[in-house]
Structure formats: structure tokens, C-alpha cells
Enzyme design. Structure first.
Site, mmCIF file in Angstrom:
data_model
loop_
_atom_site.group_PDB
_atom_site.id
_atom_site.type_symbol
_atom_site.label_atom_id
_atom_site.label_comp_id
_atom_site.label_asym_id
_atom_site.label_seq_id
_atom_site.Cartn_x
_atom_site.Cartn_y
_atom_site.Cartn_z
ATOM 1 N N SER A 140 50.959 36.912 -7.631
ATOM 2 C CA SER A 140 50.249 38.044 -7.887
ATOM 3 C C SER A 140 48.409 37.831 -8.777
ATOM 4 C CB SER A 140 51.190 38.700 -8.916
ATOM 5 O OG SER A 140 50.683 39.980 -9.318
ATOM 6 N N HIS A 143 58.547 42.443 -6.054
ATOM 7 C CA HIS A 143 57.193 41.661 -6.162
ATOM 8 C C HIS A 143 57.643 40.529 -7.064
ATOM 9 C CE1 HIS A 143 53.003 40.980 -7.123
ATOM 10 N NE2 HIS A 143 53.178 40.943 -8.374
ATOM 11 N N GLU A 167 56.851 45.446 -2.247
ATOM 12 C CA GLU A 167 55.830 44.873 -3.455
ATOM 13 C C GLU A 167 55.583 45.890 -4.492
ATOM 14 O OE1 GLU A 167 54.673 42.221 -3.991
ATOM 15 O OE2 GLU A 167 54.291 41.007 -2.234
#
Length: 620
Positions: A216, A468, A346
């Protein structure tokens, strides 16, 4: 250098002798010998300072290297976490609290941890993996349980380093002056990288095999290091998981960063200042005098829309010389070996926070039919898309057409999935693809994965899918921790595959190639700009119904976001009445099978003359 002097650590049931290590500047320290959750020995060092505490007049400044010390440092205690907000939205639900900082919050937080398999031996020359945590540049810490490096270290015989860096306003306030130059969190990371490059040989690390990996915002950080000439000498390979420097939330222009400072100044009641010709000296003085908690409590004041994090890296002309898209287009980045990838679902994690009316907390774990019709879906989409898309009917219609479910009947799950894919492609997957594609086109070796397995131990509701961040559990070997978790045998094997691929990449630059020259059973092909082959990371039993090697992923949707839509926004001004007429015609044709929306609209435009005006354009 190592010293023959031994330090004895007394624990309730063990006495462990640990060699004293002297860093290259002479600073002495010692760690502790521990067992991994799989019962294998390693040496762990926690809380090694790599910078002077960024407190007092050092707040908001670039970090200063830690001065040498002479008294042996007991590096056996987890370090402070950098000042940051805490997620309390779902109360004490583990799925959200697992990402909250788990050590004391402090501005004195620039420390790193080192995990070494077995005993420290400078002659080993092991590959080094340097972890950069995510958290939107507003949260994160190296000490999270999910980042526990013991299993990965001992199972794959690598050295793991995890550093802290400043986040939020403390790490990314930009005021265009040395007292607040911006990108302080990036400079923190770079200083930690320099520490590794200078000292990791003393722990048995190979200075020629240092791999950065992150997820991320951590992945965005890693790719930013690929863009920055400042970072290039201090690492050799890169792994980016669900994030990129080209993600729309990852980097912002200087003028936006400066405006955020003014907005925060007003929110903190320091005064009432206009965005026109603001007094930045007064603003900085307010922030320097403010209590850390006051800054933290108001840090979100400048946020404008979904996916807009308040304090992020900036193109400062120092650490970052140009915007990421320009760097990728011109090849101004480190060409090396890159492993990149993303997860199937995600954005769903973030949608639930942003749309409380659609996903109420009270019903979150009991309902699945949150979106029952098109009207509610469009309302949610409009709350999530960026303003430059919403302000033009044509671009909004293009996005809706690209993602609206086509197969009837449309179920609530279909609406949720369409929304997730829309925002997940835009914010994560397509930017990772963009980085991988540019790296390949400019001569770098690239490998791409797509994570599609929903873990049996996942605590979020089943309808949320493969979220995610949840590949991290497998990369750090959590499924092998059978005393705490009850993963399946297939999931343990998947975790072993993840660890082996990641470690092989760090060791050899090729996830297929073991350190002894042999190869893994499953061949992971290189990514290229034509076939875009990727490895589908899932459990073995899923492969009969799912290809092991895919193409893309999401190549059609990413072409929409990265090519078609930007061109449309740049080319079309206020389309006015012709668009409305065309839209009415499209509504009449809704029950017909239209294979190519773009083709039909282009045909229609040939017979229309768009009215030009001085009003705001779609691409403005």
C-alpha cells in the site's frame, strides 16, 4: 565488528548468551536469541536507533543520523511507534484493530528492527529484505503482529529489517523551507536504508543483495525510492504490493500541499487565514508550538474526497524531481528487478468506512444485501469518484458504463463487486500495472502476481472477498503459526510459496530460482508489455477452475483508466446538448447488445459539432 564479550539475558525460563555487536561507528548493542513460531532459532534486535529523535526544533525537519553511543544498547524491547491516529470505527473488532499501532506513540520513533536466522555470523552474506509498512502515510508501525519477521527469516534464511518512519503531518508537512521541507517520512526511510547499507554486513547481510518491499503506502514508498536518485545507491531490487507512486493518492503537487497547511492552521484555531497569500511563517510557528495530540486530532481537516489522504509525499524538487508519470514515461527511475502485484478486492475495505449510510456498522456482520438497486449504486459511486470525473456528465457516464453490471438479474453482490472493482482499479491495481509496464518497457525484469485467495481465518465478512493488505499474512508466514491460527494445509503451502518466491527474488532477482541454482516447480514467467503474464496466487485446489498463469490483470479496465478516460477528459469540453440527446438514444438502446460503447459514441460524434465554451472543462 563483534566483540567476544557476552551479555546474558535472564528470562523466566531461559538464560541466553548474546554476542555484543559494534556498529561501524563504534556503537555497541546486543539483541536476543529467540525461537520462531515454528520452533527455529534466530537472533532478534528491536529498537535500534538510526536517527536522532525528531523532537523539539527537529520536528518537521529532515532526520539527522544517530550520534554514536558508548554504553551497550539493549536492543530487546519493541520501539515506540510514530504519532498517528487510531482506527476505532468498528470498536474492538480485530480486523480493524490489528492495524493500529501496538507500542507507545511518540515523536521519538525512528528505530528499526533486525531479524537474523540462527546466530549472527558476519561471514554468512545473506540476502537482506527491508520492509516498509503501509497505512496511507497517516498510520503504520514496524512492530505490528502481522509484520512479525521471525517465520520468514528462519524459513527462508534471509535477514529482515523493518524501520519506522514519521507519518501524517509529522512526516509529510510541506512548507517549502528547511524547517518543513516535506517528504520527511521518505527521508526517514532513506536514512534507515543508509544505516542498513552501512551496517548490515555486521549482522551477516550481503550489501549487494538488499531488497525493498512494502504494501500500500509502503509499496508507493518503495516505488518512490525507485524514482529518486537519492535512494538508488542503497538498494538493488524492489517489491511493491498493492501500491505505486502513480496511485492517485500517493503524491501531490506543492500547491495542494501548501493549501492543506493553511486549512489545518484554521482548523486548529491558530487564526483565520486566507488561501490567498498566506503567511507561512505564522503557520509553521503554530505547528511547531502545537501539542502533538492537537496536530493529530486535526490532521484530517484538509481532506477533500474519498482516497484523499491528508499528508503525503510531494514533488519537492529535492527527493522527488518530477511527477511519477513523467519519470515513468521518460525512464527516469532505477531499472532493476521488480516484483509487483495486487489483490482481487482492493477497495472494499475502504468503501465500508466511506459509505456508512450504505454499509451501516450495526448491520455490517449480519447483512449482505447492502445495495439493492441501480439508484443506490450510482449514489454511492458519486460519493466515491474524484471531482474531476463527477463535474462532467460524459466522463461520469463513461465510468458507469465501464463498470455497471450487465448480466441480469443484477444481485446486491453484483452491485458491491462493481463498486469495489471500479475504485480498486482506479486507486490500486491499475497504478501497480502502470509501474510494472513502464519498468518492463525500459528494460527492467518484472514479475507480476494477483492474489485471489480468501483466507479461512479472515475475520471480515465473506462478502468482502480478498481484501487489501491480506497477502501480508501469507508473506510473513502467519499460516505456519499453528499454535495461534488454524489455517488449512493448503494455506500453509500457499504461505510457503509466497515466502519462497519473495525470498528467491531477494536472493537471485528471479522468484523461480533458488539460491543453490535449482528452480521452483511452478514457473512464474516474466511480465511483458504484450501478454502481461502474471502468477495467480491462490491455493492449489482453486487451479482447476482458475488459470495458474493469467494475462493482465484487469488489462481492459486499466486501459480505460490510464488511456481512454484521460484522453476523453483532455479532449472534451462542455459537451452540452449533443450529449443529452445521445444519452437519450442510448437509453432507448439499453436492451440491445452493444459490444463497444466507445465505437458507437465515436460514430455519433461524427455527425455532431460540439459547442465550445469558456466553462470548466472535463479535464480541468
Amino acid at each position: 565488528m563483534r566483540n567476544s564479550l557476552l551479555f546474558f539475558i535472564f528470562l523466566p525460563s531461559t538464560i541466553l548468551a548474546v554476542d555484543l555487536i559494534h556498529l561501524h561507528d563504534g556503537s555497541p548493542l546486543f539483541g536476543e536469541e529467540v525461537l520462531s513460531q515454528t520452533g527455529k532459532p534466530l537472533t532478534r534486535f528491536q529498537g535500534i536507533p538510526f536517527a536522532e529523535p525528531p523532537v523539539g526544533n527537529l520536528r518537521f525537519k529532515k532526520p539527522k543520523p544517530k550520534q554514536p553511543w558508548r554504553i551497550p544498547l539493549n536492543a530487546t524491547t519493541p520501539p515506540n511507534s510514530c504519532i498517528q491516529s487510531e482506527d476505532t470505527y468498528f470498536g474492538d473488532f480485530y480486523g480493524s484493530t490489528m492495524w493500529n499501532a501496538n507500542t507507545k506513540l511518540s515523536e521519538d520513533c525512528l528505530y528499526l528492527n533486525v531479524y537474523v536466522p540462527g546466530k549472527v555470523d558476519p561471514n554468512k552474506k545473506l540476502a537482506v529484505m527491508v520492509w516498509v509498512y503501509g497505512g496511507g502515510f497517516w498510520s503504520g508501525t514496524a512492530t505490528l503482529d502481522v509484520y512479525d519477521g521471525r517465520i520468514l527469516t528462519v524459513e527462508e534464511n534471509v535477514i529482515l529489517v523493518a524501520m519506522n518512519y514519521r507519518v501524517s503531518i509529522f512526516g509529510f508537512l510541506y512548507m517549502n523551507r528547511p524547517e518543513a521541507p516535506g517528504n520527511m517520512g521518505m527521508w526517514d526511510q532513506l536514512l534507515a536504508m543508509k544505516w542498513v547499507h552501512k551496517n548490515i554486513d555486521l549482522f551477516g547481510g550481503d550489501l549487494s543483495r538488499i531488497t525493498l518491499f512494502g504494501e500500500s503506502a509502503g509499496a508507493a514508498s518503495v516505488s518512490i525510492h525507485m524514482l529518486s536518485p537519492k535512494s538508488a545507491p542503497y538498494f538493488h531490487r524492489a517489491i511493491i504490493q498493492s501500491g505505486s507512486a502513480t496511485s492517485p493518492w500517493a503524491i501531490e503537487p506543492r500547491d495542494v500541499a501548501l493549501a492543506r497547511a493553511v486549512i489545518l492552521y484554521n482548523a486548529m484555531k491558530c487564526g483565520n487565514m486566507s488561501l490567498i497569500n498566506p503567511d507561512y511563517d505564522r503557520i509553521l510557528d503554530c505547528f511547531q508550538r502545537a501539542d502533538a495530540d492537537a496536530l493529530r486530532e486535526n490532521e484530517w481537516a484538509p481532506v477533500r474526497e474519498f482516497g484523499d489522504f491528508p499528508w503525503v509525499p510531494v514533488v519537492d524538487g529535492d527527493f522527488l524531481l518530477e511527477n511519477a508519470q513523467t519519470s515513468l514515461k521518460q525512464g527516469n527511475f532505477k531499472k532493476t528487478q521488480l516484483l509487483a502485484g495486487s489483490n482481487r478486492d482492493e477497495s472494499i475495505y475502504f468503501l465500508t468506512y466511506q459509505l456508512p449510510d450504505i454499509f451501516p456498522v450495526a448491520d455490517f456482520f449480519t447483512k449482505t444485501d447492502f445495495i439493492k438497486d441501480r439508484q443506490l449504486w450510482i449514489k454511492g459511486v458519486k460519493d466515491l469518484l474524484p471531482r474531476q470525473i463527477l463535474k462532467c456528465q460524459l466522463t461520469l457516464a463513461a465510468v458507469l458504463h465501464e463498470y455497471e453490471p450487465q448480466d441480469l438479474p443484477v444481485t446486491p453482490r453484483d452491485w458491491i463487486n462493481a463498486m469495489d472493482k471500479m475504485l480498486g482499479d482506479y486507486h490500486f491495481t491499475c497504478s501497480v500495472n502502470e509501474m510494472a509496464l513502464a519498468h518492463t518497457k525500459h528494460g527492467g525484469d518484472t514479475y507480476y502476481y494477483y492474489f485471489t485467495h480468501r483466507a479461512s481465518q479472515q475475520t471480515w465478512p465473506e462478502w468482502m472477498g480478498v481484501l487489501h493488505g491480506y497477502e501480508i499474512n501469507f508473506i510473513f508466514g502467519e499460516p505456519l503459526n499453528q499454535k495461534r491460527f488454524n489455517y488449512t494445509d493448503e494455506e500453509r503451502e500457499l504461505s510457503n510459496r509466497f515466502m519462497r518466491y519473495w525470498a528467491n527474488f531477494a536472493k537471485t532477482g528471479d522468484p523461480n530460482k533458488n539460491e543453490d541454482g535449482s528452480f521452483t516447480q511452478d514457473v512464474w514467467p516474466k511480465y511483458n508489455s504484450v501478454s502481461m503474464e502474471y502468477m495467480n496466487m491462490t491455493v492449489e485446489s482453486s487451479y482447476p477452475s482458475m488459470k495458474r498463469i493469467g494475462h493482465g490483470p484487469r488489462r481492459k479496465e486499466c486501459a480505460f483508466w490510464k488511456a481512454y478516460l484521460p484522453n476523453l477528459m483532455a479532449a472534451v469540453a462542455d459537451v452540452g446538448d449533443p450529449y443529452l440527446v445521445w444519452k437519450q438514444q442510448m437509453d432507448k438502446w439499453q436492451n440491445e447488445y452493444i459490444t463497444d460503447w466507445q465505437y458507437h459514441f465515436e460514430q455519433y460524434k461524427r455527425y455532431q459539432t460540439y459547442r465550445q465554451s469558456d466553462s470548466e472543462t472535463c479535464g480541468g
